[in-house]
Design a protein around this motif. Structure first.
Motif, short mmCIF file in Angstrom:
data_model
loop_
_atom_site.label_atom_id
_atom_site.label_comp_id
_atom_site.label_asym_id
_atom_site.label_seq_id
_atom_site.Cartn_x
_atom_site.Cartn_y
_atom_site.Cartn_z
N THR A 243 -1.71 -68.64 87.06
CA THR A 243 -1.64 -67.77 88.24
C THR A 243 -0.68 -68.40 89.25
O THR A 243 -0.44 -69.61 89.24
CB THR A 243 -3.01 -67.60 88.89
OG1 THR A 243 -3.52 -68.90 89.27
CG2 THR A 243 -4.00 -66.95 87.93
N GLU A 245 -0.45 -68.29 93.23
CA GLU A 245 -1.07 -67.83 94.47
C GLU A 245 -0.02 -67.41 95.49
O GLU A 245 -0.24 -66.48 96.27
CB GLU A 245 -1.96 -68.94 95.04
CG GLU A 245 -2.75 -68.53 96.25
CD GLU A 245 -3.68 -69.65 96.74
OE1 GLU A 245 -4.12 -69.57 97.89
OE2 GLU A 245 -3.95 -70.58 95.95
N ASN A 248 1.12 -64.02 94.29
CA ASN A 248 0.02 -63.13 93.92
C ASN A 248 0.25 -62.51 92.55
O ASN A 248 0.20 -61.28 92.37
CB ASN A 248 -0.17 -62.03 94.96
CG ASN A 248 -1.14 -62.44 96.06
OD1 ASN A 248 -2.16 -63.09 95.80
ND2 ASN A 248 -0.81 -62.08 97.30
N VAL A 303 -4.85 -58.09 92.21
CA VAL A 303 -4.59 -59.52 92.37
C VAL A 303 -4.54 -59.86 93.86
O VAL A 303 -3.77 -59.25 94.62
CB VAL A 303 -3.26 -59.93 91.70
CG1 VAL A 303 -3.08 -61.43 91.77
CG2 VAL A 303 -3.21 -59.44 90.26
N LYS A 304 -5.35 -60.81 94.28
CA LYS A 304 -5.33 -61.27 95.66
C LYS A 304 -5.77 -62.72 95.70
O LYS A 304 -6.92 -63.04 95.43
CB LYS A 304 -6.23 -60.41 96.54
CG LYS A 304 -5.97 -60.60 98.04
CD LYS A 304 -6.66 -59.54 98.86
CE LYS A 304 -6.30 -59.68 100.34
NZ LYS A 304 -6.97 -58.65 101.17
N PRO A 306 -4.94 -65.22 93.49
CA PRO A 306 -5.47 -65.54 92.17
C PRO A 306 -5.63 -67.04 91.99
O PRO A 306 -4.87 -67.84 92.52
CB PRO A 306 -4.41 -64.98 91.22
CG PRO A 306 -3.14 -65.04 92.01
CD PRO A 306 -3.55 -64.73 93.42
N ASN A 320 -10.05 -64.06 91.53
CA ASN A 320 -9.40 -63.92 92.83
C ASN A 320 -10.15 -64.77 93.85
O ASN A 320 -11.37 -64.70 93.95
CB ASN A 320 -9.41 -62.46 93.28
CG ASN A 320 -8.39 -61.61 92.54
OD1 ASN A 320 -7.21 -61.97 92.47
ND2 ASN A 320 -8.83 -60.50 91.97
N ASP A 322 -9.67 -64.65 97.11
CA ASP A 322 -9.62 -64.03 98.43
C ASP A 322 -11.00 -64.05 99.09
O ASP A 322 -12.00 -63.67 98.49
CB ASP A 322 -9.14 -62.58 98.31
CG ASP A 322 -9.20 -61.85 99.64
OD1 ASP A 322 -8.51 -62.29 100.57
OD2 ASP A 322 -9.95 -60.86 99.73
N GLY A 327 -11.19 -57.85 98.99
CA GLY A 327 -10.35 -58.04 97.82
C GLY A 327 -10.71 -57.10 96.69
O GLY A 327 -11.66 -56.31 96.77
#
Length: 465
Positions: A243, A245, A248, A303-304, A306, A320, A322, A327
């Protein structure tokens, strides 16, 4: 003529009875084997997991050691009793009478096939489990270490150094058995590194009395740069997932491209970021130097922030992190090789997630408030254990996950055969500020070879003490 016909009819009836009895006996044997599996429940951890998997997992799963041992014993015992009986009864008695005698005989020796299965306490010998190597990262100590796992705990609590230079903030780890490659996500350097791992037999004290020595061969290699990632995953084919971040996104690099970078034919700076739609179907060619964006915030809305990611090669799950409460879900599942960024859906709205581990019975994810699992059977999210502050997770491919708890400075293990709340944890090993974990399984060719060549007294059968 009539006498001969009657004789032939008598032989035919006898043969039919014999065939029918053989079918009955085969059914008895099959029932005996099945009953033994259902009756198996061990006071030891692995047999408990085996019992749980018999209820929770698909029919094509591998049968654990203890189940196989019990089933084999049960079938062998029933066969030794039934064989001589069948030879006598098949030719002398009515089938129904013969069948009743067979059942009475089995019951007399304690093999009651008609009784309801009862749980029996079976002492499970954990020495039957091959040893494995647990890799662990420590962010504060800026290093990666390893321990030899025997019977779900570190042998003699020995922790050996593996990588103690060139890292800033090592976090997530992933190990690929076929290439003996260890991937390390370095959050501080915004890079993912690859290391070539080798295992050798060891007879002296330099390996802490562990019978094998695990070390890094060659130089550190950069696989991905300019990436803000905590966790990584690799599937059996060697494809790398991670991932980002900062962007995102959830991404994949093809195993062929990874090998080209390992051979220094391609460099991390040469990788091109492309959406999955551009390389799906007929547009896909193995080994292309691409970072493929599988899912992203702007397109799918799933995706927020990740964090963790894991895959079984077909399905993929990512968390996620978030914390806004608005989210798309703490855990999302989708295809590992989607044709579109829309081929995913939320599977949990629990607390914000960290790392992820896909197992037979559930998808497990860590969070700041504990360890959670999404049950495969009914989709429920359950609190597996909230007394732990987990970071990295890794699954052994059978019935156990290993959990890094940096606040407790320990790695724990947890049985994953049953998806239910408040599961107990077992301490495995201590390491200051442990964050990420990965496993070299006991079936790994390099590890099996090292034990087979070792003359250390602790190597033993299959490397078992």
């Amino acid at each position: 003529m009539g006498g001969a016909s009657g004789h032939r009819r008598g032989r035919a009836v006898g043969a039919a009875h014999h065939v029918a009895l053989v079918v009955l006996l085969a059914g008895c044997l099959d029932g005996a084997a099945s009953a033994s599996v259902l009756r198996t429940r061990s006071s030891g951890r692995s047999a408990l997991q085996a019992h749980a998997r018999a209820q929770e997992t698909p029919a094509h799963r591998e049968i654990p050691v203890q189940e196989a041992v019990n089933a084999a014993w049960y079938t062998s015992t029933a066969s030794s009793i039934l064989t001589p009986i069948s030879l006598v009864l098949a030719s002398t008695l009515d089938l129904a009478i013969a069948g009743r005698i067979v059942m009475m005989t089995l019951q007399a020796v304690g093999l009651d096939l008609q009784a309801k299965p009862k749980d029996t306490e079976v002492e499970f010998d954990v020495s039957l489990v091959p040893p494995s190597v647990l890799f662990m990262s420590s962010t504060l100590e800026r290093k990666v270490s390893w321990s030899l796992i025997r019977g779900f705990t570190a042998q003699d609590q020995v922790v050996m150094p593996l990588i103690d230079a060139g890292l800033d903030t090592p976090q997530g780890l992933a190990y690929h058995s076929d290439t003996s490659a260890l991937f390390v996500a370095d959050f501080g350097q915004r890079k993912i590194f690859r290391y070539q791992v080798e295992v050798k037999p060891c007879q002296d004290h330099s390996c802490g009395g562990l019978a094998v020595q695990v070390s890094v061969k060659g130089l550190q290699q950069v696989m991905v740069e300019d990436v803000l990632t905590q966790f990584v995953s690799v599937d059996r084919a060697g494809n790398l997932y991670f991932t980002d971040e900062g962007r995102n996104t959830v991404c994949r690099i093809d195993a062929g491209a990874i090998q080209k970078m390992a051979d220094r034919k391609v460099h991390a700076a040469d990788l091109k970021r492309v959406p999955v739609e551009e390389v799906s179907g007929s547009n896909w060619k193995a080994g292309l130097p691409y970072i493929v964006t599988l899912y992203e915030a702007g397109e799918s809305g799933l995706v927020k922030a990740p964090a963790g990611v894991d895959t079984d090669g077909v399905m993929l799950a990512f968390s996620n992190g978030d914390e806004s409460g608005q989210g798309p879900g703490s855990l999302v599942s989708g295809l590992a090789w989607p044709k579109s960024h829309l081929e995913a859906h939320p599977i949990s709205d629990g607390p914000p997630g960290l790392d992820v581990a896909i197992t037979h019975a559930m998808t497990v994810y860590s969070s700041k408030t504990g360890l959670f699992g999404v049950c495969n059977r009914d989709g429920r999210t359950v609190a597996l254990n909230q007394a732990v502050a987990p970071n990295g997770l890794t699954w052994d491919g059978d019935g156990t996950i290993y959990i890094a708890d940096g606040s407790a400075n320990k790695v724990f293990s947890l049985a994953t055969g049953v998806c239910k709340e408040n599961r107990p944890l077992t301490p495995v090993v201590s390491l200051h500020d442990v964050f990420g974990v990965a496993l070299m399984k006991g079936t790994d060719p390099a590890l099996a070879w090292a034990f087979s060549m070792s003359t250390h007294p602790l190597a033993g059968f299959f490397g078992l003490a």
